[in-house]
Write a protein that holds these residues in place. Structure first.
Motif, PDB file in Angstrom:
ATOM      1  N   LEU A 117       0.802  -1.231   0.000  1.00 16.30           N
ATOM      2  CA  LEU A 117       0.000   0.000   0.000  1.00 16.30           C
ATOM      3  C   LEU A 117       0.832   1.277   0.000  1.00 16.30           C
ATOM      4  O   LEU A 117       0.299   2.361  -0.146  1.00 16.30           O
ATOM      5  CB  LEU A 117      -0.953   0.024   1.205  1.00 16.30           C
ATOM      6  CG  LEU A 117      -2.000  -1.083   1.284  1.00 16.30           C
ATOM      7  CD1 LEU A 117      -3.034  -0.767   2.347  1.00 16.30           C
ATOM      8  CD2 LEU A 117      -2.699  -1.301  -0.052  1.00 16.30           C
ATOM      9  N   ARG A 118       2.123   1.148   0.190  1.00 15.03           N
ATOM     10  CA  ARG A 118       2.957   2.364   0.238  1.00 15.03           C
ATOM     11  C   ARG A 118       4.123   2.218  -0.722  1.00 15.03           C
ATOM     12  O   ARG A 118       4.977   1.351  -0.528  1.00 15.03           O
ATOM     13  CB  ARG A 118       3.491   2.569   1.657  1.00 15.03           C
ATOM     14  CG  ARG A 118       2.409   2.891   2.634  1.00 15.03           C
ATOM     15  CD  ARG A 118       2.945   2.948   4.036  1.00 15.03           C
ATOM     16  NE  ARG A 118       1.839   3.174   4.957  1.00 15.03           N
ATOM     17  CZ  ARG A 118       1.413   4.367   5.320  1.00 15.03           C
ATOM     18  NH1 ARG A 118       2.016   5.449   4.867  1.00 15.03           N
ATOM     19  NH2 ARG A 118       0.401   4.485   6.155  1.00 15.03           N
ATOM     20  N   GLU A 119       4.155   3.105  -1.700  1.00 14.81           N
ATOM     21  CA  GLU A 119       5.228   3.000  -2.689  1.00 14.81           C
ATOM     22  C   GLU A 119       6.593   3.278  -2.091  1.00 14.81           C
ATOM     23  O   GLU A 119       7.603   2.834  -2.604  1.00 14.81           O
ATOM     24  CB  GLU A 119       5.069   4.080  -3.743  1.00 14.81           C
ATOM     25  CG  GLU A 119       4.151   3.872  -4.810  1.00 14.81           C
ATOM     26  CD  GLU A 119       3.484   5.122  -5.279  1.00 14.81           C
ATOM     27  OE1 GLU A 119       4.165   6.093  -5.623  1.00 14.81           O
ATOM     28  OE2 GLU A 119       2.237   5.078  -5.303  1.00 14.81           O
ATOM     29  N   ASN A 120       6.616   4.082  -1.027  1.00  9.79           N
ATOM     30  CA  ASN A 120       7.932   4.481  -0.520  1.00  9.79           C
ATOM     31  C   ASN A 120       8.374   3.685   0.706  1.00  9.79           C
ATOM     32  O   ASN A 120       9.203   4.133   1.478  1.00  9.79           O
ATOM     33  CB  ASN A 120       7.946   5.995  -0.224  1.00  9.79           C
ATOM     34  CG  ASN A 120       7.038   6.339   0.932  1.00  9.79           C
ATOM     35  OD1 ASN A 120       6.206   5.516   1.332  1.00  9.79           O
ATOM     36  ND2 ASN A 120       7.172   7.527   1.485  1.00  9.79           N
ATOM     37  N   VAL A 121       7.793   2.489   0.885  1.00 10.35           N
ATOM     38  CA  VAL A 121       8.291   1.602   1.940  1.00 10.35           C
ATOM     39  C   VAL A 121       8.730   0.294   1.288  1.00 10.35           C
ATOM     40  O   VAL A 121       7.976  -0.294   0.502  1.00 10.35           O
ATOM     41  CB  VAL A 121       7.215   1.335   3.023  1.00 10.35           C
ATOM     42  CG1 VAL A 121       7.768   0.378   4.089  1.00 10.35           C
ATOM     43  CG2 VAL A 121       6.754   2.629   3.686  1.00 10.35           C
TER      44      VAL A 121
END
Ligand code: ATP
Length: 512
Positions: free
Chosen positions: A58-62
């Motif tokens: 759900l999080r592109e930056n994780v």
């Protein structure tokens, strides 16, 4: 039923239904170490997947990481664990039992709080709709006295811990007449510090061996790999690194089943931000993580934040997400804004730069960090505690685990009404169709009622019964665990029904 009894039943239930076994049980077990059985491992994996997907999908930056349990010993010097990962311990000279001094004091503080809450609850029932809770809390002498006592105790404890004043910790115990829960006396030893890290040796000869530690948290593996991930993944601050893995702590007391164990699993995420943006990120993660817990669908009133009054010297904000366990509100997850403490310490101890060049600002800096840290075993216990129910029915008490379907170890049980006439074959055919997507169980033994109860006890959301009509019209009876309602549905419809209710997507969508 008293909450203690509920907890005992829960522990027994976990063993009886293949969730959790004491480690090395045939040798009488090993203190505070547990094994997960055939259903436990599935529930654990589902919890981990829910967490992992919420971070990584759900999080592109994780992004994820899997670092080794063993690390260079200097890591633990830099992190402060060698010098300060201690708990204050105290022994009772009569019972010879050992306690955490701070925990004894915290328990008394919790008792004062409980007394106040009980008064509020009694008044709520007495006054009904007319109850003005805020006014009652401000004016009722019992409530205010207990809360004052609690606050004074917590303030004194915080001051003693901050000053690392072990004599004062003991004095608090003596002044408050805190007795050993086992023998009831106040015959206490001095308070001593006890380091919680397990150490072992690496190397083949005694002379050449190096002392290494079993990691007490997974976070340090993330910090030391911060630049590897940033550079190889071309990550731009803000970004996060998530990891799931084992951690080990030589806990002084470990009495609450899998709540506090010596070998456990953590799910940790470190979020790297620009200096000055830590507190904003902290607020966002606080909200996001509570949403993750609440999406499981248990009673929202059983969760709360506990903001830390006493902050570690490197943190500028910290909170715990607590759940109301049968033994009271306790921490399930910690969220901390840790400034640049960890990366700066590693920079200092390793002599390597731990800086990020920010192309937008055209400058280099050591990022600040917000971490979310949660124990798999603790969420496991929380989920089981919230799901365990005993319901009176006409026949007998029905024990069920009302697990969120996405977390349930077995998604459906398929049962032939009788063990003949081609019904078992039809049931197995259904399983063959569904087993690629869902964990199914085939059950033909005992009466259908008994089979339902067995599945209720392990938390299976759906039971599918195949009868003679099924052979004619390709329909089956689906029975829902929580309501016990039954419906006739076409076999073709099963994949859609089961999918919709048990898919992890149902939980993840609530977070979007
Ligand atoms: P506590 O105060 O309960 O000892 P902590 O504040 O030391 O916990 P952290 O170091 O913040 O805990 O660890 C983060 C999370 O890891 C905790 O919220 C908990 O879910 C889990 N955890 C920590 N210690 C244990 C343990 N001994 N057994 C199981 N889970 C643990």
């Amino acid at each position: 039923m008293a909450q203690e009894d509920v907890f005992k039943k829960l522990v027994a239930h976990c063993k009886e239904y293949g969730y959790v076994f004491p480690s090395s049980e045939i040798y009488d077990g090993l203190g505070a170490v547990y094994d997960y059985g055939q259903n436990g491992v599935e529930l654990k994996n589902n919890i981990k997947k829910y967490w992992w997907d919420s971070m990584i999908l759900l999080r592109e930056n994780v992004v994820g990481l899997d670092s080794a349990i063993f690390m260079h010993p200097t890591v633990w010097k830099a992190s402060g664990h060698v010098d300060a990962f201690n708990d204050p311990l105290i022994d009772n000279k009569d019972s010879k039992k050992r306690y955490r001094a701070d925990a004894l004091i915290e328990e008394l503080a919790a008792k004062y709080e409980e007394k106040a809450e009980k008064e509020v609850e009694k008044a709520r029932q007495r006054f009904g709709e007319r109850f003005d809770e805020a006014l009652f809390r401000q004016t009722n002498p019992q409530v205010t006295a207990n809360i004052e006592k609690r606050n004074a105790l917590v303030a004194r404890l915080s001051a003693a811990l901050n000053a690392n004043d072990l004599a004062e910790l003991r004095q608090i115990i003596i002044d408050n007449k805190i007795a050993c829960p086992l023998c009831g006396t106040c015959n206490w030893t001095e308070v001593r510090q006890f380091n919680l890290m397990f150490a072992t040796e690496m190397g083949s000869t005694a002379e050449g061996a190096t002392k290494v530690y079993l990691r007490p948290e997974t976070a340090q593996g993330i910090f030391v790999n911060f630049l590897n991930v940033q550079k190889s993944g071309r990550m731009k601050v803000p970004f996060g690194i998530a990891q799931i893995g084992k951690a080990f702590r030589n806990e002084i007391i470990a009495r609450q089943f899998i709540f506090r164990v010596r070998e456990f699993e953590q799910m940790e995420m470190q979020y790297f931000v620009r200096p000055g943006q830590g507190l904003d990120a902290f607020r966002q993660w606080k909200e996001a993580r509570m949403k993750w817990h609440r999406a499981l669908g248990f009673n929202p009133a059983d969760y709360r934040f506990h903001d830390h009054e006493k902050l570690a010297h490197y943190a500028n904000a910290a909170t715990d997400i607590e759940y109301r366990f049968p033994f009271g509100f306790k921490e399930v997850e910690g969220i901390h804004s840790r400034t640049d403490f960890d990366l700066s310490r590693h920079q200092e101890f390793s002599g390597k730069k731990m800086q990020y060049f920010d192309p937008e600002l055209n400058e280099s800096y050591v990022p600040h960090v917000v971490e979310t840290s949660i124990g798999v075993d603790r969420v496991f216990l929380q989920v089981i505690a919230a799901a365990y129910r005993e319901e009176a029915t006409d026949a007998a008490t029905r024990v069920l685990l009302a697990l969120p379907p996405a977390l349930a170890p077995v998604k459906l049980a398929v049962m032939p009404l009788v063990k003949k006439d081609g019904l078992p074959e039809k049931a197995l055919e259904i399983i063959r169709q569904l087993r690629f997507d869902h964990r199914c169980q085939y059950d033909e033994k005992d009466s259908i009622g008994k089979r339902y109860r067995r599945q209720d006890a392990i938390g299976t959301p759906f039971c599918i019964t195949v009868d003679h009509d099924s052979l004619e019209d390709n329909t089956v009876t689906i029975r829902y665990r929580d309501t016990m309602q039954q419906e006739r549905v076409a076999i073709d419809q099963l994949p859609a029904i089961i999918d919709e209710k048990t898919s992890l997507k149902t939980l993840l969508r609530a977070l979007d």
